[in-house]
Design an enzyme around this catalytic site. Structure first.
Site: not given
Ligand code: GLU
Length: 493
Positions: A15, A255-258
């Protein structure tokens, strides 16, 4: 139009990350502030990681932020724009190949016949010996006869890194010097003919006549390779500006997970694109006006300069983001706010179609000073769209448990009923009269009324909301509250 040409070149393998949005914003503002051109180039050469859904999500993110590209690929029915296309790197493969072969012809690159296994074994050895893995240069000096003797054996094309030093003159970092010994002869074309990122990016920047490469400082070491390639290919060198990455609240790489790494998470959470623009600019740029933090996009188009980009990384600061969102909500006209909150209400199942635009504007206006995000409109106005199904327990205990609670509510109801001019001012005057008649504070009447009308202890101003709710509905809700208090009394006795 000036000759400034800058670009955002995202790899659509996810994204729109907040860091990419930051890079895009700086490039876009730089183009806008210099009357130049902003280009979107999709670096979609990694077929395994590229997904069309990500392309859509990324472009949607840019559009939501208002970062419009002057040149770029086809998107959502809009055709490709610009004279330097195609703007998808995957469609420029032939050009990349041609340029790699030109370097080969000119002796600035060479064919490498080392097998994957050989390279891997070399890498392992380096790791065991705790050396950085580097290509040995085995094929660097093969004679034409030796190359010819390889026949049809597959080969990669490696760039012949020249001796000496490479300097990246960076507008943010200053002069960054690299001893060329730090680089091994890197591959520019894979055995299957696909270009490697370094080649593709330089060829595209060269051919798209990019004048400024503004990007994250994770590309700073790459920039050394890129400068060498620019020189080797004979393209004019663009100006470089490498800005720091965005850090999370703990000071780590975001982090892209956040949650929130995806720019559209903020849209879903009810933040305005204006807020995000304002917030992102502060993550690495300061205004000449010391301490100033509030900016609109229009202002930034005039104020932005590369000189004021910062060298140090900024941490994400949620409090500041929330504060800015409130500021930007207050800046909208009530009509604009209405147009933004109605879809939020509709999404939550509240039908706004029966209300006039004027009524909806007033509803938005009475919340404008209060809501921290667009999504808060739901809890601030849901009582307009449905009956009050429950009353906040804490507020009930505070306002409706006293023995005289029902009498007080009857008194208020009587006052309401007598209001002939059912407007904010008319209702307010009646309540003020009540305080004079009883000698009690306004709060003693306002809070229990609010609870009856909305079921809650916070929300828009009471007189405004009562006006909008209408007299008949207010009286009905008062009756219901009085009956409820009666039942409370029975339970208690
Ligand atoms: N495609 C690269 C990335 O997404 C950007 C390369 C560049 O800006 O030069 O990190």
């Amino acid at each position: 139009m000036s000759t400034t040409r800058c670009r955002i070149a995202p790899s659509p393998s996810g994204f729109l990350h907040i860091g990419t949005a930051k890079t895009a914003l700086y490039n876009w503002l730089f183009a806008r502030s210099t009357g130049g051109t902003f280009i979107l180039r999709l670096e979609d050469t990694d077929a395994e990681r590229t997904d069309e859904a990500y392309v859509q999500a990324m472009c949607e993110g840019f559009k939501w932020l208002g970062i419009e590209w002057d040149e770029g690929p086809e998107f959502a029915g809009e055709p490709e724009r610009g004279a330097y296309g195609p703007y998808r790197q995957s469609q420029r493969r032939e050009l990349h190949r041609r340029e790699a072969l030109r370097l080969l012809d000119e002796g600035k690159a060479y064919k490498c016949f080392c097998s994957k296994e050989e390279i891997e074994a070399e890498r392992q050895r380096a790791l065991e010996e705790k050396r950085p893995p580097r290509y040995s240069g085995k094929c660097r000096n093969l004679s034409p006869q030796q190359v010819a003797a390889m026949g049809d054996r597959p080969y990669t094309v490696r760039f012949r890194v020249p001796e000496g030093e490479t300097v990246v003159h960076d507008l943010i970092q200053g002069d960054v010097r690299f001893d060329n010994k730090e680089y091994d002869d890197f591959i520019i074309l894979k055995a299957n003919g696909d270009p490697i990122f370094h080649l593709a990016v330089v060829v595209d920047d060269g051919h798209m006549k990019i004048t400024h490469v503004i990007r994250g400082d994770d590309h700073l070491t790459n920039a050394g390779r890129h400068v060498m390639l620019f020189h080797a290919l004979g393209y004019p060198l663009p100006q470089f500006a490498h800005h720091p990455l965005v850090l999370d609240e703990q000071g780590r790489k975001y982090s892209k997970r956040l949650h929130g790494a995806n720019v559209l998470d903020w849209r879903d959470d009810g933040y305005l694109p204006e807020t995000l623009i304002n917030y992102i600019i502060l993550l690495g740029w300061t205004s000449e006006e010391e301490g100033r933090e509030f900016f609109t996009l229009e202002e930034l188009k005039h104020l932005f300069t590369l000189e004021r980009l910062s060298k140090s990384a900024a941490r994400f600061d949620r409090k500041k983001l929330d504060w800015l969102n409130g500021q930007h909500i207050r800046m909208l006209t009530p009509e604009k706010l209405r147009d933004r909150v109605v879809p939020v209400l509709e999404k939550h199942g509240f039908d706004c179609s029966g209300r006039s635009p004027e009524w909806l504007t007033r509803m938005a206006a009475i919340c404008q000073e209060k809501i921290p995000t667009l999504n808060h409109i739901v809890e601030y106005t849901d009582f307009f769209f449905r009956d009050v199904a429950w009353y906040e327990e804490k507020a009930v205990n505070k306002h409706w448990r006293a023995p005289d609670a029902a009498d007080r509510m009857r008194l208020i109801r009587g006052t309401m009923n007598a209001v002939a001019d059912w407007t904010h001012d008319g209702i307010k005057a009646a309540y003020e009269q009540l305080t004079r008649d009883t000698g009690e504070s306004l709060g003693k009447f306002v809070h229990p009324t609010r609870l009856a009308l909305t079921g809650k202890s916070v929300g828009p101003g009471l007189f405004e909301l009562a006006e909008l709710l209408g007299k008949a509905e207010c009286l009905t809700r008062m009756d219901r509250a009085i009956a409820y208090i009666g039942r409370l009394g029975e339970e208690q006795s």
